[in-house]
Design a protein around this motif. Structure first.
Motif, PDB file in Angstrom:
ATOM      1  N   CYS A  16       0.832  -1.202   0.000  1.00 46.11           N
ATOM      2  CA  CYS A  16       0.000   0.000   0.000  1.00 46.11           C
ATOM      3  C   CYS A  16       0.873   1.262   0.000  1.00 46.11           C
ATOM      4  O   CYS A  16       0.657   2.187  -0.781  1.00 46.11           O
ATOM      5  CB  CYS A  16      -0.917  -0.034   1.220  1.00 46.11           C
ATOM      6  SG  CYS A  16      -2.022   1.367   1.352  1.00 46.11           S
ATOM      7  N   TYR A  17       1.866   1.289   0.868  1.00 46.20           N
ATOM      8  CA  TYR A  17       2.767   2.442   0.945  1.00 46.20           C
ATOM      9  C   TYR A  17       3.538   2.618  -0.366  1.00 46.20           C
ATOM     10  O   TYR A  17       3.704   3.740  -0.843  1.00 46.20           O
ATOM     11  CB  TYR A  17       3.737   2.292   2.119  1.00 46.20           C
ATOM     12  CG  TYR A  17       4.728   3.419   2.185  1.00 46.20           C
ATOM     13  CD1 TYR A  17       4.385   4.638   2.755  1.00 46.20           C
ATOM     14  CD2 TYR A  17       6.000   3.275   1.640  1.00 46.20           C
ATOM     15  CE1 TYR A  17       5.289   5.681   2.782  1.00 46.20           C
ATOM     16  CE2 TYR A  17       6.907   4.312   1.670  1.00 46.20           C
ATOM     17  CZ  TYR A  17       6.554   5.519   2.243  1.00 46.20           C
ATOM     18  OH  TYR A  17       7.452   6.552   2.262  1.00 46.20           O
ATOM     19  N   GLN A  18       3.984   1.525  -0.962  1.00 44.64           N
ATOM     20  CA  GLN A  18       4.728   1.600  -2.221  1.00 44.64           C
ATOM     21  C   GLN A  18       3.891   2.229  -3.325  1.00 44.64           C
ATOM     22  O   GLN A  18       4.382   3.065  -4.091  1.00 44.64           O
ATOM     23  CB  GLN A  18       5.200   0.214  -2.654  1.00 44.64           C
ATOM     24  CG  GLN A  18       6.313  -0.338  -1.808  1.00 44.64           C
ATOM     25  CD  GLN A  18       6.616  -1.795  -2.123  1.00 44.64           C
ATOM     26  OE1 GLN A  18       5.884  -2.456  -2.862  1.00 44.64           O
ATOM     27  NE2 GLN A  18       7.689  -2.305  -1.545  1.00 44.64           N
ATOM     28  N   VAL A  19       2.638   1.834  -3.402  1.00 49.12           N
ATOM     29  CA  VAL A  19       1.744   2.408  -4.414  1.00 49.12           C
ATOM     30  C   VAL A  19       1.578   3.906  -4.173  1.00 49.12           C
ATOM     31  O   VAL A  19       1.693   4.719  -5.094  1.00 49.12           O
ATOM     32  CB  VAL A  19       0.368   1.698  -4.416  1.00 49.12           C
ATOM     33  CG1 VAL A  19      -0.618   2.418  -5.329  1.00 49.12           C
ATOM     34  CG2 VAL A  19       0.516   0.245  -4.836  1.00 49.12           C
ATOM     35  N   ALA A  20       1.317   4.269  -2.937  1.00 52.60           N
ATOM     36  CA  ALA A  20       1.126   5.685  -2.600  1.00 52.60           C
ATOM     37  C   ALA A  20       2.394   6.492  -2.862  1.00 52.60           C
ATOM     38  O   ALA A  20       2.337   7.600  -3.409  1.00 52.60           O
ATOM     39  CB  ALA A  20       0.696   5.818  -1.142  1.00 52.60           C
ATOM     40  N   ASP A  27       7.450  11.050   1.185  1.00 55.54           N
ATOM     41  CA  ASP A  27       7.281  10.091   2.275  1.00 55.54           C
ATOM     42  C   ASP A  27       6.092  10.408   3.176  1.00 55.54           C
ATOM     43  O   ASP A  27       5.299   9.537   3.507  1.00 55.54           O
ATOM     44  CB  ASP A  27       8.551  10.028   3.135  1.00 55.54           C
ATOM     45  CG  ASP A  27       9.735   9.441   2.390  1.00 55.54           C
ATOM     46  OD1 ASP A  27       9.525   8.729   1.396  1.00 55.54           O
ATOM     47  OD2 ASP A  27      10.877   9.703   2.817  1.00 55.54           O
ATOM     48  N   GLY A  28       5.963  11.665   3.581  1.00 53.77           N
ATOM     49  CA  GLY A  28       4.889  12.051   4.491  1.00 53.77           C
ATOM     50  C   GLY A  28       3.506  11.905   3.875  1.00 53.77           C
ATOM     51  O   GLY A  28       2.585  11.389   4.509  1.00 53.77           O
ATOM     52  N   LEU A  29       3.385  12.367   2.641  1.00 52.89           N
ATOM     53  CA  LEU A  29       2.097  12.253   1.959  1.00 52.89           C
ATOM     54  C   LEU A  29       1.753  10.790   1.690  1.00 52.89           C
ATOM     55  O   LEU A  29       0.592  10.385   1.831  1.00 52.89           O
ATOM     56  CB  LEU A  29       2.112  13.043   0.655  1.00 52.89           C
ATOM     57  CG  LEU A  29       2.224  14.563   0.775  1.00 52.89           C
ATOM     58  CD1 LEU A  29       2.307  15.198  -0.617  1.00 52.89           C
ATOM     59  CD2 LEU A  29       1.070  15.142   1.557  1.00 52.89           C
ATOM     60  N   ALA A  30       2.749  10.006   1.325  1.00 52.15           N
ATOM     61  CA  ALA A  30       2.512   8.583   1.078  1.00 52.15           C
ATOM     62  C   ALA A  30       2.085   7.876   2.355  1.00 52.15           C
ATOM     63  O   ALA A  30       1.194   7.023   2.328  1.00 52.15           O
ATOM     64  CB  ALA A  30       3.769   7.931   0.499  1.00 52.15           C
ATOM     65  N   ALA A  31       2.682   8.229   3.462  1.00 59.86           N
ATOM     66  CA  ALA A  31       2.298   7.621   4.743  1.00 59.86           C
ATOM     67  C   ALA A  31       0.851   7.972   5.096  1.00 59.86           C
ATOM     68  O   ALA A  31       0.090   7.115   5.557  1.00 59.86           O
ATOM     69  CB  ALA A  31       3.241   8.076   5.848  1.00 59.86           C
ATOM     70  N   GLU A  32       0.466   9.210   4.860  1.00 57.69           N
ATOM     71  CA  GLU A  32      -0.920   9.628   5.141  1.00 57.69           C
ATOM     72  C   GLU A  32      -1.903   8.900   4.229  1.00 57.69           C
ATOM     73  O   GLU A  32      -2.937   8.415   4.669  1.00 57.69           O
ATOM     74  CB  GLU A  32      -1.061  11.139   4.972  1.00 57.69           C
ATOM     75  CG  GLU A  32      -2.456  11.666   5.196  1.00 57.69           C
ATOM     76  CD  GLU A  32      -2.971  11.469   6.619  1.00 57.69           C
ATOM     77  OE1 GLU A  32      -4.218  11.401   6.776  1.00 57.69           O
ATOM     78  OE2 GLU A  32      -2.172  11.379   7.563  1.00 57.69           O
ATOM     79  N   ALA A  33      -1.593   8.820   2.952  1.00 56.75           N
ATOM     80  CA  ALA A  33      -2.462   8.121   2.008  1.00 56.75           C
ATOM     81  C   ALA A  33      -2.562   6.639   2.355  1.00 56.75           C
ATOM     82  O   ALA A  33      -3.652   6.051   2.312  1.00 56.75           O
ATOM     83  CB  ALA A  33      -1.951   8.307   0.581  1.00 56.75           C
ATOM     84  N   ALA A  34      -1.450   6.029   2.699  1.00 52.17           N
ATOM     85  CA  ALA A  34      -1.447   4.612   3.063  1.00 52.17           C
ATOM     86  C   ALA A  34      -2.269   4.379   4.327  1.00 52.17           C
ATOM     87  O   ALA A  34      -3.026   3.404   4.407  1.00 52.17           O
ATOM     88  CB  ALA A  34      -0.018   4.119   3.253  1.00 52.17           C
ATOM     89  N   VAL A  64      -4.489   4.200  -4.435  1.00 56.18           N
ATOM     90  CA  VAL A  64      -4.551   5.187  -5.513  1.00 56.18           C
ATOM     91  C   VAL A  64      -5.580   6.267  -5.178  1.00 56.18           C
ATOM     92  O   VAL A  64      -5.303   7.470  -5.290  1.00 56.18           O
ATOM     93  CB  VAL A  64      -4.879   4.501  -6.865  1.00 56.18           C
ATOM     94  CG1 VAL A  64      -5.225   5.531  -7.940  1.00 56.18           C
ATOM     95  CG2 VAL A  64      -3.722   3.627  -7.309  1.00 56.18           C
ATOM     96  N   LYS A  65      -6.745   5.850  -4.737  1.00 55.91           N
ATOM     97  CA  LYS A  65      -7.814   6.788  -4.393  1.00 55.91           C
ATOM     98  C   LYS A  65      -7.363   7.783  -3.322  1.00 55.91           C
ATOM     99  O   LYS A  65      -7.526   9.002  -3.476  1.00 55.91           O
ATOM    100  CB  LYS A  65      -9.027   5.993  -3.897  1.00 55.91           C
ATOM    101  CG  LYS A  65     -10.144   6.825  -3.318  1.00 55.91           C
ATOM    102  CD  LYS A  65     -11.259   5.902  -2.856  1.00 55.91           C
ATOM    103  CE  LYS A  65     -11.930   6.405  -1.626  1.00 55.91           C
ATOM    104  NZ  LYS A  65     -12.971   5.489  -1.148  1.00 55.91           N
TER     105      LYS A  65
END
Length: 77
Positions: A16-20, A27-34, A64-65
């Motif tokens: 999930c984190y990899q996709v985000a 990193d921060g935005l991906a962590a929040e999205a994940a 993705v969403k």
């Protein structure tokens, strides 16, 4: 002993984190999205009842969403 829901979410957390991160390159935005995607997945009966491949596909959709939602809102952590 963790329940099956937690085990399933942990199994797909890195994916999930990899996709985000691929979408957001931050990193921060991906962590929040994940985080948001994992929360949605944990509350979705179809995700929890699905086979492993179906769970992976749904997790990708959730990631993705939520990546686009976080990016659009410009939210950080």
């Amino acid at each position: 002993m963790p329940d099956a829901r937690i085990e399933t979410l942990r199994r797909l957390e890195d994916f999930c984190y990899q996709v985000a991160h691929y979408i957001l390159c931050d990193d921060g935005l991906a962590a929040e999205a994940a985080k948001r995607a994992l929360l949605e997945a944990g509350r979705t009966p179809a995700f929890l009842a699905g086979a492993a491949e179906a769970q992976r596909e749904l997790m990708k959709r959730f990631a993705v969403k939520h990546s686009f939602a976080v990016k659009q809102n410009g939210q950080t952590r």
